[in-house]
Design a protein around this motif. Sequence first.
Motif, short mmCIF file in Angstrom:
data_model
loop_
_atom_site.label_atom_id
_atom_site.label_comp_id
_atom_site.label_asym_id
_atom_site.label_seq_id
_atom_site.Cartn_x
_atom_site.Cartn_y
_atom_site.Cartn_z
N GLU A 1 0.83 -1.21 0.00
CA GLU A 1 0.00 0.00 0.00
C GLU A 1 0.87 1.26 0.00
OE1 GLU A 1 -3.57 2.16 2.56
OE2 GLU A 1 -2.71 0.28 3.28
N LEU A 2 1.93 1.25 0.79
CA LEU A 2 2.85 2.38 0.83
C LEU A 2 3.51 2.59 -0.53
CD1 LEU A 2 4.41 4.57 2.40
CD2 LEU A 2 6.03 2.79 3.07
N ALA A 3 3.96 1.50 -1.14
CA ALA A 3 4.60 1.60 -2.46
C ALA A 3 3.62 2.14 -3.50
CB ALA A 3 5.13 0.24 -2.89
N ALA A 4 2.39 1.66 -3.47
CA ALA A 4 1.38 2.14 -4.42
C ALA A 4 1.08 3.62 -4.21
CB ALA A 4 0.10 1.31 -4.29
N THR A 5 1.03 4.04 -2.97
CA THR A 5 0.78 5.45 -2.66
C THR A 5 1.93 6.32 -3.16
OG1 THR A 5 -0.54 4.84 -0.73
CG2 THR A 5 0.33 7.08 -0.79
N LEU A 6 3.17 5.87 -2.93
CA LEU A 6 4.33 6.62 -3.40
C LEU A 6 4.38 6.67 -4.93
CD1 LEU A 6 7.02 5.40 -0.87
CD2 LEU A 6 6.02 7.68 -1.02
N TRP A 7 4.04 5.55 -5.58
CA TRP A 7 4.03 5.52 -7.04
C TRP A 7 2.98 6.50 -7.57
CZ3 TRP A 7 0.78 4.98 -11.07
CH2 TRP A 7 1.37 4.83 -12.33
N THR A 8 1.80 6.49 -6.97
CA THR A 8 0.72 7.38 -7.40
C THR A 8 1.14 8.84 -7.24
OG1 THR A 8 -0.95 5.73 -6.84
CG2 THR A 8 -1.70 7.99 -7.02
N ALA A 9 1.78 9.16 -6.13
CA ALA A 9 2.24 10.53 -5.91
C ALA A 9 3.29 10.93 -6.95
CB ALA A 9 2.81 10.68 -4.50
N GLY A 10 4.24 10.04 -7.24
CA GLY A 10 5.26 10.31 -8.24
C GLY A 10 4.66 10.48 -9.63
#
Length: 110
Positions: free
Chosen positions: A60-69
């Motif tokens: 979930e953290l990785a997906a959130t960071l990817w979405t932000a990027g």
Amino acid sequence: MRSGSSLLSPSVLQRRCEIPEQFEKVRDTRNTVAMSDTSEKAREVYFRRLKGMTASERLELAATLWTAGDALQRAALRHENRFADDAEITFRIAVSRFGLELARKAYRKL
């Protein structure tokens, strides 16, 4: 699918997201990710925190960071190319991520 099915119940989803113990270790990215502005103590806290997360929390953290990027990259491209439509922005992102040749093949822009 019948009602009340446990196919997607939380316990079934948790079991599907479990990772075998040998894969539970968090990969040390110190040599692949530049953290030169991060103190050793902060780095230790970061890795300890990651190790304390479940696999689904890390995902979930990785997906959130990817979405932000992704959102940041889209915003920057929109700023630079004010008249580009969504398809052009998406193509430019593909070029930056995968290279011109692959982006052209994927988006049929020859």
